[in-house]
Write an enzyme that holds these catalytic residues in place. Sequence first.
Site, PDB file in Angstrom:
ATOM      1  N   ASN A  18     -29.158  10.750  -6.306  1.00  0.00           N
ATOM      2  CA  ASN A  18     -28.429   9.486  -6.381  1.00  0.00           C
ATOM      3  C   ASN A  18     -28.794   8.661  -5.149  1.00  0.00           C
ATOM      4  O   ASN A  18     -28.374   8.983  -4.043  1.00  0.00           O
ATOM      5  CB  ASN A  18     -26.923   9.788  -6.429  1.00  0.00           C
ATOM      6  CG  ASN A  18     -26.078   8.525  -6.373  1.00  0.00           C
ATOM      7  OD1 ASN A  18     -26.595   7.414  -6.480  1.00  0.00           O
ATOM      8  ND2 ASN A  18     -24.769   8.696  -6.195  1.00  0.00           N
ATOM      9  N   TRP A  19     -29.588   7.635  -5.370  1.00  0.00           N
ATOM     10  CA  TRP A  19     -30.060   6.830  -4.233  1.00  0.00           C
ATOM     11  C   TRP A  19     -28.969   5.899  -3.699  1.00  0.00           C
ATOM     12  O   TRP A  19     -29.130   5.299  -2.642  1.00  0.00           O
ATOM     13  CB  TRP A  19     -31.293   6.005  -4.640  1.00  0.00           C
ATOM     14  CG  TRP A  19     -32.496   6.824  -4.995  1.00  0.00           C
ATOM     15  CD1 TRP A  19     -32.613   8.195  -4.956  1.00  0.00           C
ATOM     16  CD2 TRP A  19     -33.764   6.324  -5.444  1.00  0.00           C
ATOM     17  NE1 TRP A  19     -33.879   8.563  -5.361  1.00  0.00           N
ATOM     18  CE2 TRP A  19     -34.600   7.446  -5.671  1.00  0.00           C
ATOM     19  CE3 TRP A  19     -34.277   5.045  -5.697  1.00  0.00           C
ATOM     20  CZ2 TRP A  19     -35.921   7.309  -6.126  1.00  0.00           C
ATOM     21  CZ3 TRP A  19     -35.591   4.907  -6.146  1.00  0.00           C
ATOM     22  CH2 TRP A  19     -36.397   6.043  -6.349  1.00  0.00           C
ATOM     23  N   LYS A  20     -27.894   5.733  -4.427  1.00  0.00           N
ATOM     24  CA  LYS A  20     -26.804   4.826  -4.033  1.00  0.00           C
ATOM     25  C   LYS A  20     -27.389   3.422  -3.753  1.00  0.00           C
ATOM     26  O   LYS A  20     -28.351   3.033  -4.407  1.00  0.00           O
ATOM     27  CB  LYS A  20     -26.024   5.407  -2.850  1.00  0.00           C
ATOM     28  CG  LYS A  20     -25.550   6.843  -3.142  1.00  0.00           C
ATOM     29  CD  LYS A  20     -24.545   7.367  -2.163  1.00  0.00           C
ATOM     30  CE  LYS A  20     -24.151   8.785  -2.568  1.00  0.00           C
ATOM     31  NZ  LYS A  20     -23.033   9.309  -1.805  1.00  0.00           N
ATOM     32  N   HIS A 110     -18.496   7.965 -10.261  1.00  0.00           N
ATOM     33  CA  HIS A 110     -18.779   8.461  -8.907  1.00  0.00           C
ATOM     34  C   HIS A 110     -17.591   8.116  -8.006  1.00  0.00           C
ATOM     35  O   HIS A 110     -16.948   7.069  -8.175  1.00  0.00           O
ATOM     36  CB  HIS A 110     -20.071   7.832  -8.371  1.00  0.00           C
ATOM     37  CG  HIS A 110     -20.533   8.502  -7.113  1.00  0.00           C
ATOM     38  ND1 HIS A 110     -19.978   8.214  -5.883  1.00  0.00           N
ATOM     39  CD2 HIS A 110     -21.447   9.481  -6.898  1.00  0.00           C
ATOM     40  CE1 HIS A 110     -20.551   8.976  -4.965  1.00  0.00           C
ATOM     41  NE2 HIS A 110     -21.439   9.755  -5.559  1.00  0.00           N
ATOM     42  N   GLU A 112     -17.409   6.892  -5.225  1.00  0.00           N
ATOM     43  CA  GLU A 112     -17.497   5.580  -4.577  1.00  0.00           C
ATOM     44  C   GLU A 112     -17.110   4.461  -5.540  1.00  0.00           C
ATOM     45  O   GLU A 112     -16.622   3.411  -5.122  1.00  0.00           O
ATOM     46  CB  GLU A 112     -18.909   5.398  -3.992  1.00  0.00           C
ATOM     47  CG  GLU A 112     -19.087   6.287  -2.759  1.00  0.00           C
ATOM     48  CD  GLU A 112     -20.458   6.881  -2.567  1.00  0.00           C
ATOM     49  OE1 GLU A 112     -21.446   6.356  -3.119  1.00  0.00           O
ATOM     50  OE2 GLU A 112     -20.548   7.915  -1.866  1.00  0.00           O
ATOM     51  N   GLU A 182     -17.960  16.687  -7.327  1.00  0.00           N
ATOM     52  CA  GLU A 182     -18.307  16.181  -5.997  1.00  0.00           C
ATOM     53  C   GLU A 182     -17.040  16.045  -5.163  1.00  0.00           C
ATOM     54  O   GLU A 182     -16.343  15.022  -5.256  1.00  0.00           O
ATOM     55  CB  GLU A 182     -18.983  14.810  -6.113  1.00  0.00           C
ATOM     56  CG  GLU A 182     -20.304  14.837  -6.849  1.00  0.00           C
ATOM     57  CD  GLU A 182     -21.230  13.742  -6.379  1.00  0.00           C
ATOM     58  OE1 GLU A 182     -22.334  14.075  -5.937  1.00  0.00           O
ATOM     59  OE2 GLU A 182     -20.855  12.559  -6.420  1.00  0.00           O
ATOM     60  N   GLY A 188     -21.710  12.982   2.170  1.00  0.00           N
ATOM     61  CA  GLY A 188     -22.253  12.237   3.298  1.00  0.00           C
ATOM     62  C   GLY A 188     -21.671  12.655   4.636  1.00  0.00           C
ATOM     63  O   GLY A 188     -21.840  11.970   5.645  1.00  0.00           O
ATOM     64  N   SER A 228     -23.490  16.818   0.304  1.00  0.00           N
ATOM     65  CA  SER A 228     -24.292  17.333   1.425  1.00  0.00           C
ATOM     66  C   SER A 228     -25.229  18.468   1.018  1.00  0.00           C
ATOM     67  O   SER A 228     -25.454  19.407   1.788  1.00  0.00           O
ATOM     68  CB  SER A 228     -23.378  17.770   2.588  1.00  0.00           C
ATOM     69  OG  SER A 228     -22.653  16.657   3.079  1.00  0.00           O
ATOM     70  N   GLY A 249     -27.268  13.112  -2.627  1.00  0.00           N
ATOM     71  CA  GLY A 249     -27.255  11.750  -2.099  1.00  0.00           C
ATOM     72  C   GLY A 249     -28.308  11.576  -1.029  1.00  0.00           C
ATOM     73  O   GLY A 249     -29.500  11.409  -1.316  1.00  0.00           O
ATOM     74  N   GLY A 250     -27.896  11.661   0.233  1.00  0.00           N
ATOM     75  CA  GLY A 250     -28.772  11.369   1.369  1.00  0.00           C
ATOM     76  C   GLY A 250     -30.123  12.074   1.321  1.00  0.00           C
ATOM     77  O   GLY A 250     -31.162  11.455   1.574  1.00  0.00           O
TER      78      GLY A 250
END
Length: 271
Positions: A18-20, A110, A112, A182, A188, A228, A249-250
């Site tokens: 997920n590049w966000k 998600h 977010e 999640e 993150g 993470s 993610g990251g």
Amino acid sequence: MTTSTNGAFDRTPLIAGNWKMNMDHVQGITLLQKLAWTLSDAKHDYSRVEVAVFPPFTDLRGVQTLVQGDELDVAYGGQDLSQFDSGAYTGDISGQFLNKLGCRYVLVGHSERRTIHNESDDVLNAKVKAAYKHGVTPVLCVGEGLEIRQAGTHVEHTLTQLRADVAGLTSEQAAELVVAYEPVWAIGTGEVAGPEDAQEMCAAIRAELSTIFGDDVAAKIRLLYGGSVKANNVAAILDERDVDGVLVGGASLDPAEFANIVRFESHLLTD
Ligand SMILES: O=C(CO)COP(=O)(O)O
């Protein structure tokens, strides 16, 4: 998940990035090209795994062109969709448009989106149905925040989200569903839920899906863990019986790191 004795052998592991809101369309193409080069060097290490990326909407057309042109074995999807088909919904994106761009998947709910955009479970249930309506498979995200985890009610909290978000789906639809657990406190933050935490929740999610849709359907549904995930912790997480993939993610923004996550089974072999 990695042995034939745990009942999960038939579920193809899904490694999703997920590049966000990172990577404009030029950066996104560079990232995907680097990922594809890295993976093509080690194809034998991940032949059993499905790889997917979730770029920003503005990248999707370029990603489609690259994937089709170079015949990359990478699926892609949107990070959100509208619950509506078309019309006066400024800023929203229809599942129909995602389908037209070749999206196999779409993230729904998600954390977010739930927190920053106040998306309720009613809205998310409508979005899940909209995804199926337009031929795109939803990757439904559920999970608890830190306070709920500390209060010890994380399983019930997450199952309440799940029940509301999948209400009214047919068994055929449910069999295609992907659910990503999640825990918000692990996103993150560098805090990774332990493999046993991921397994506890994924087992509870599968049991709940069995109650709703029956054992056969629940056995087909892929359950991902996100929060993470890195190359050095992915193998232990994916070794758990009910964890069928990861939503990254990251670490998905670093092609070498993400490729190492995709090749998690080679870590199992060498560890
Ligand atoms: O939110 C996530 C994926 O959707 C997880 O993000 P991180 O891997 O950066 O913790």
